[in-house]
Write an enzyme that holds these catalytic residues in place. Structure first.
Site, PDB file in Angstrom:
ATOM      1  N   HIS A  18       0.856  -1.196   0.000  1.00 14.59           N
ATOM      2  CA  HIS A  18       0.000   0.000   0.000  1.00 14.59           C
ATOM      3  C   HIS A  18       0.891   1.245   0.000  1.00 14.59           C
ATOM      4  CE1 HIS A  18       0.920   0.468   4.232  1.00 14.59           C
ATOM      5  NE2 HIS A  18       0.451  -0.738   4.491  1.00 14.59           N
ATOM      6  N   HIS A  21       4.012   1.675   2.172  1.00 12.17           N
ATOM      7  CA  HIS A  21       5.273   1.033   1.782  1.00 12.17           C
ATOM      8  C   HIS A  21       6.061   1.900   0.805  1.00 12.17           C
ATOM      9  CE1 HIS A  21       2.806  -2.648   2.842  1.00 12.17           C
ATOM     10  NE2 HIS A  21       3.849  -2.748   3.632  1.00 12.17           N
ATOM     11  N   CYS A 125       2.239 -11.372  20.313  1.00 18.78           N
ATOM     12  CA  CYS A 125       1.424 -10.805  19.239  1.00 18.78           C
ATOM     13  C   CYS A 125       1.968 -11.308  17.917  1.00 18.78           C
ATOM     14  CB  CYS A 125       1.431  -9.276  19.269  1.00 18.78           C
ATOM     15  SG  CYS A 125       0.594  -8.587  17.798  1.00 18.78           S
ATOM     16  N   CYS A 128       2.918  -8.554  15.379  1.00 19.49           N
ATOM     17  CA  CYS A 128       4.244  -7.960  15.596  1.00 19.49           C
ATOM     18  C   CYS A 128       5.343  -9.008  15.548  1.00 19.49           C
ATOM     19  CB  CYS A 128       4.331  -7.285  16.954  1.00 19.49           C
ATOM     20  SG  CYS A 128       3.241  -5.889  17.171  1.00 19.49           S
ATOM     21  N   CYS A 142      -2.286  -5.461  22.179  1.00 20.13           N
ATOM     22  CA  CYS A 142      -1.071  -5.005  21.508  1.00 20.13           C
ATOM     23  C   CYS A 142      -1.224  -3.528  21.117  1.00 20.13           C
ATOM     24  CB  CYS A 142      -0.828  -5.845  20.253  1.00 20.13           C
ATOM     25  SG  CYS A 142       0.397  -5.096  19.158  1.00 20.13           S
ATOM     26  N   HIS A 145      -1.403  -3.364  17.154  1.00 18.84           N
ATOM     27  CA  HIS A 145      -2.499  -4.023  16.431  1.00 18.84           C
ATOM     28  C   HIS A 145      -3.841  -3.984  17.149  1.00 18.84           C
ATOM     29  CE1 HIS A 145       1.122  -5.759  14.579  1.00 18.84           C
ATOM     30  NE2 HIS A 145       0.403  -5.660  13.496  1.00 18.84           N
ATOM     31  N   LYS A 299      -5.965   4.209   9.860  1.00 17.54           N
ATOM     32  CA  LYS A 299      -4.704   3.488   9.849  1.00 17.54           C
ATOM     33  C   LYS A 299      -4.750   2.464   8.707  1.00 17.54           C
ATOM     34  CE  LYS A 299      -1.712   1.014  13.028  1.00 17.54           C
ATOM     35  NZ  LYS A 299      -1.490   0.509  14.374  1.00 17.54           N
ATOM     36  N   LYS A 302      -4.976  -1.361   9.431  1.00 12.30           N
ATOM     37  CA  LYS A 302      -6.289  -1.831   9.879  1.00 12.30           C
ATOM     38  C   LYS A 302      -7.250  -1.548   8.730  1.00 12.30           C
ATOM     39  CE  LYS A 302      -7.537  -0.864  14.063  1.00 12.30           C
ATOM     40  NZ  LYS A 302      -7.648  -2.242  14.575  1.00 12.30           N
TER      41      LYS A 302
END
Ligand SMILES: [Zn+2]
Length: 525
Positions: A18, A21, A125, A128, A142, A145, A299, A302
């Site tokens: 996305h 990145h 997690c 992570c 977390c 997340h 975010k 998510k």
């Protein structure tokens, strides 16, 4: 010749790339191009982290074999190189690259003095890929997340991180390992001062679904994906056989620069340097940490509520052009702090600064050279009256760009380039070449004005090259005579937003539309 090795992190490939990145890749590409441009030897490394448990779970959820799933997504990441005009020299894939596994095994053995086995219980997690002490959770979830971690009890290999607090602190505090921005350096120092606990560096092979690199001499365990992934920075340099590339780019006295997001700071600024110290390898020289992008206020990771396809950097570049995507990332994302992406912002930024600012300038100047001088650029002469500010902006731009990029300040660096275009547009309005063309005896002065303006456009072509390589090449082409004459003026940027009215958001189109020429240039072009 200074050797500079620049890396991005290697993302998990549990999904397609996305816009978030693209940020790190474009930033690294700018640094690589800029340093090459000033004569450094540069190697730009990127890749994908294939060996993550997260990938395994995503493949299972998609009902696809892990290797097939990982290959498919990794290809989409590799394709960003072409889509965003990146000059990646080496793209490592940790599950496929023949250099990686032997390199990780060698690194593991080099750390043997700090590795030991013990039973461990903790909250894990998977997002992570790390254990969390309860104090770091938020309402038991977390912090990254917002999911509840899993209670895990297992036998693991541990790395004796606790031994390295002193040497790490010294390297960071003295700037031998530079961490930017300063707020991130302070965060790392505070973390070290809070005490470093040994961390687990393996997982039972069963829990990892057999995916990953087995621990040398202990095949019931696979190497923790973070240990595995961090090694990519040297395994991509034939560390496995202590090869020439490793000695040139890592073991030599050049620069070793990592770019990364704030969420993986600890891994890169604490775990990785400690691993390097343990293995007897040099530390990175600089770590630059960027914040996150949100999309329309959400975010991106998510992702449930977002149309992720519309946020794919390759799709955005196909629709709006790599220049517009790169420019938004470089201009709008602050050195510290999050930034919110929308297609509307991308189009507005591009139209305002590229089409109306830079593009319009180049179009006006080349059109005037054709109109008044039949396409021939006048030779150098006296600086025209009122040209001092523009002359200064042209002279200062390279130094300002270099200073800003040394601070990883991409906004400041691009602002120095924009300043040349702003001064040039202002100078045109002051010098009024269209009046000079009509005035008796205005010929020499018009020559001087046009010469300075072409100098400004050529400077833009040069200085833009690290940021917008495609547009920079188009500008340089427009300002370079062929058979003594400049090519006929053509738009350097197309407009992206609808011209007016409520037609809704810009629709991606491959057909360039000419930049609008503002009214005040009417008598010139
Ligand atoms: Zn997490």
């Amino acid at each position: 010749m200074t050797a500079t090795y620049i890396t991005t992190t290697i993302p998990y490939v549990n999904a397609r790339p996305h816009i978030g990145h693209a940020l790190e890749l474009v930033q690294a590409d700018v640094l690589a191009r800029h340093r090459r441009g000033r004569g450094d030897a540069v190697r730009f490394g990127a890749g994908t982290d294939d060996n993550s448990l997260k990938n395994v779970l995503a493949a299972q959820a998609a009902g696809v074999g892990v290797q097939e799933f990982v290959d498919r997504n990794a290809e989409a990441f590799a394709a960003l190189g072409g889509a965003l005009s990146l000059t990646v020299d080496d793209f490592i894939r940790t599950s496929r690259d023949p250099r990686h596994r032997p390199g990780v095994e060698r690194f593991w053995r080099a750390c043997a003095g700090d590795l030991y086995r013990r039973r461990y219980e903790g909250l894990y997690c998977t997002g992570c890929e790390q254990f969390y002490p309860p104090a770091e959770l938020r309402d038991g979830r977390c912090p990254e997340h917002e999911t509840a971690p899993e209670q895990v009890s297992e036998e693991n290999w541990f790395f004796r991180l606790s031994r390295y607090a002193g040497p790490l602190r010294e390297a960071i505090a003295t700037g031998r390992l530079r961490i930017e921005p300063a707020g991130r350096r302070n965060e790392v120092l505070a973390f070290i001062d809070g005490g470093l606990a040994d961390f687990s560096v393996s997982r039972p092979a069963g829990r990892a679904g057999g995916w990953g690199i087995p621990v040398p001499g202990d095949p019931g365990q696979v190497i923790y994906v973070w240990f595995d992934a961090l090694c990519n920075y040297v395994t991509a340099l034939d560390y496995d056989r202590d090869g020439e590339e490793y000695r040139r780019w890592w073991a030599g006295d050049g620069n070793r620069v990592h770019l990364l997001g704030k969420g993986v700071l600890r891994f890169h600024a604490v775990y990785w340097p400690a691993m390097l110290l343990s293995a007897g390898l040099p530390l990175p020289t600089a770590i630059f940490v960027h914040d996150y992008l949100t999309a329309g206020g959400r975010k991106i990771s998510k992702s449930a509520a977002l149309d992720l396809g519309a946020l794919e950097p390759a799709a955005l570049a196909a629709g709006y052009g790599a220049d517009a995507v790169r420019w938004w990332l470089l201009r709008e994302v602050p050195r510290a702090g999050d930034a919110d992406f929308t297609v509307g912002r991308l189009a507005a930024r591009s139209d305002d600064e590229l089409a109306n600012g830079l593009g319009n300038l180049v179009h006006r100047v080349t059109a005037m050279i054709h109109r008044y001088r039949d396409g021939q650029v006048p030779g150098p002469g006296q600086l025209p009256p009122g040209g001092a500010d523009l002359d200064a902006a042209i002279r200062q731009a390279p130094g300002l760009v270099a200073a800003a990029l040394d601070e990883f300040d991409f906004r400041q660096a691009t602002a120095a380039v924009r300043a040349v275009a702003d001064q040039a547009n202002r100078f045109i309005n002051r010098a009024r070449p269209w009046d000079l063309a009509k005035a008796d005896g205005g010929r020499d002065q018009l020559d001087a004005v046009l010469h300075l303006l072409v100098r400004a456009c050529r400077a833009l072509g040069r200085e833009l090259a690290p940021f917008l390589p495609d547009a920079a090449a188009r500008i340089t082409r427009q300002c370079t005579p062929r058979d003594g004459r400049l090519p006929a003026p053509s738009p350097v940027f197309r407009r992206l937003a609808p011209r007016a009215g409520p037609q809704g958001p810009a629709s991606p189109s491959r057909t360039p539309r000419p930049a609008r020429v503002p009214a005040e240039s009417g008598s010139a072009g």
